[in-house]
Scaffold this active site. Structure first.
Site, mmCIF file in Angstrom:
data_model
loop_
_atom_site.group_PDB
_atom_site.id
_atom_site.type_symbol
_atom_site.label_atom_id
_atom_site.label_comp_id
_atom_site.label_asym_id
_atom_site.label_seq_id
_atom_site.Cartn_x
_atom_site.Cartn_y
_atom_site.Cartn_z
ATOM 1 N N THR A 1 0.288 5.500 11.162
ATOM 2 C CA THR A 1 0.336 4.057 11.389
ATOM 3 C C THR A 1 0.084 3.666 12.837
ATOM 4 O O THR A 1 0.211 2.499 13.193
ATOM 5 C CB THR A 1 1.703 3.499 10.963
ATOM 6 O OG1 THR A 1 2.734 4.177 11.691
ATOM 7 C CG2 THR A 1 1.915 3.682 9.466
ATOM 8 N N LYS B 1 4.242 -10.344 10.839
ATOM 9 C CA LYS B 1 4.094 -9.140 10.031
ATOM 10 C C LYS B 1 5.460 -8.649 9.562
ATOM 11 O O LYS B 1 6.390 -8.533 10.359
ATOM 12 C CB LYS B 1 3.377 -8.063 10.850
ATOM 13 C CG LYS B 1 1.943 -8.445 11.191
ATOM 14 C CD LYS B 1 1.288 -7.472 12.140
ATOM 15 C CE LYS B 1 1.808 -7.602 13.547
ATOM 16 N NZ LYS B 1 1.006 -6.814 14.524
ATOM 17 N N GLY C 1 -1.588 2.205 15.701
ATOM 18 C CA GLY C 1 -2.705 1.273 15.863
ATOM 19 C C GLY C 1 -2.911 0.293 14.735
ATOM 20 O O GLY C 1 -3.908 -0.428 14.700
ATOM 21 N N THR C 2 -1.976 0.206 13.801
ATOM 22 C CA THR C 2 -2.169 -0.710 12.673
ATOM 23 C C THR C 2 -2.184 -2.173 13.121
ATOM 24 O O THR C 2 -2.938 -2.986 12.581
ATOM 25 C CB THR C 2 -1.074 -0.520 11.609
ATOM 26 O OG1 THR C 2 0.208 -0.541 12.243
ATOM 27 C CG2 THR C 2 -1.253 0.794 10.883
ATOM 28 N N GLY C 3 -1.355 -2.517 14.111
ATOM 29 C CA GLY C 3 -1.347 -3.895 14.590
ATOM 30 C C GLY C 3 -2.659 -4.272 15.251
ATOM 31 O O GLY C 3 -3.188 -5.375 15.039
ATOM 32 N N CYS C 4 -3.209 -3.355 16.055
ATOM 33 C CA CYS C 4 -4.512 -3.581 16.680
ATOM 34 C C CYS C 4 -5.585 -3.777 15.616
ATOM 35 O O CYS C 4 -6.444 -4.664 15.720
ATOM 36 C CB CYS C 4 -4.898 -2.389 17.555
ATOM 37 S SG CYS C 4 -3.714 -1.955 18.843
#
Length: 268
Positions: A204, A173, A206-209
């Site tokens: 933002t 990412k 929790g965006t990776g989850c």
């Protein structure tokens, strides 16, 4: 209906972890299940406490799911100890799980450390080699590739290195001042950039989850890896663009927001 399992920590604020995963998987049209690795006390500003489950109880959760409602995809998020990682790897191999997505959660967006140092070695040795895709951000990729990443050329080098070392596909990412959220996917040595536009949204958490869970949901529905990544990127961009604000802090990521019904209508 297709099914997806999240193995991760609980976020009591609802913006990341298991809660984010279940919302995202549901919005992307699959039946969502969970095996919880830890309870956390956290919100958008930081993590104040972590209470792990025992390896035996995590094993019982995974067994309960696979023995009754076998998932079509598995997403793995926060796992803070070597013992828990070893349990996950052993159980997934035992059940011959497919479509395993590893989001190597090491440091929260707020800067809080979420994994023990020795657990990183176990993650590399036990979990990455059995995964379909690993989705690190820049700081996580620096740890996995053991190199600094400050340019897009270095993103390419690191992504190839991680993929070759662990035998899995990698979605690195972007962001972190390197580019406008352009992500790099490598599958069997083949590179593809997924261009993204940086969205000026403070929500933002929790965006990776959310991204990794959306990829898992699309793999569960039968899309190939490249298509699953594209659909997941579109989903999270739409959620960020909706600009939902829930609190006086930065606010949880708005992955549960119904984006004009588009994803509900696509449920399969």
């Amino acid at each position: 209906m297709k099914k997806a399992l999240s193995i991760a920590g609980s976020d009591c604020s609802g913006g990341a972890g298991i809660q984010a995963d279940l919302k995202t998987m549901t919005m992307n049209g699959v039946f969502a299940m969970s095996a919880i690795t830890a309870l956390t006390a956290q919100n958008t500003t930081g993590v104040t406490g972590i209470m792990e489950v025992s390896p035996d109880f995590l094993k019982q959760q995974i067994d309960s799911i696979f023995e009754d409602i076998r998932p079509d995809a598995v997403k793995i998020g926060m796992v803070s100890s070597s013992e828990l990682i070893e349990t996950i790897a052993e159980r997934l191999q035992f059940y011959k799980a497919e479509n395993i997505i590893v989001d190597p959660v090491m440091v929260a967006t707020s800067g809080s450390k979420l994994i023990e140092t020795d657990a990183i070695t176990t993650l590399k040795d036990k979990l990455l080699p059995i995964s379909t895709l690993v989705t690190p951000n820049i700081p996580e990729a620096e740890i996995l590739a053991e190199m600094n990443i400050s340019t897009e050329d270095e993103m390419v080098t690191a992504t190839k290195k991680i993929s070759e070392n662990y035998g899995c596909a990698v979605l690195l990412k972007g962001g972190h001042s390197i580019n406008d959220a352009n992500d790099l996917l490598v599958i069997n040595g083949q590179l593809e950039w997924f261009k993204g536009k940086r969205i000026d949204n403070p929500n933002t958490h929790g965006t990776g989850c959310t991204l990794s869970s959306a990829i898992a949901a699309n793999l569960a529905k039968g899309y190939d890896l490249k298509t699953s990544v594209k659909r997941a990127k579109d989903y999270i961009s739409g959620a960020l663009s909706a600009m939902l604000n829930l609190g006086k802090g930065s606010g949880p990521m708005n992955h549960a927001f119904d984006l004009s019904g588009e994803f509900v209508k696509e449920a399969e």
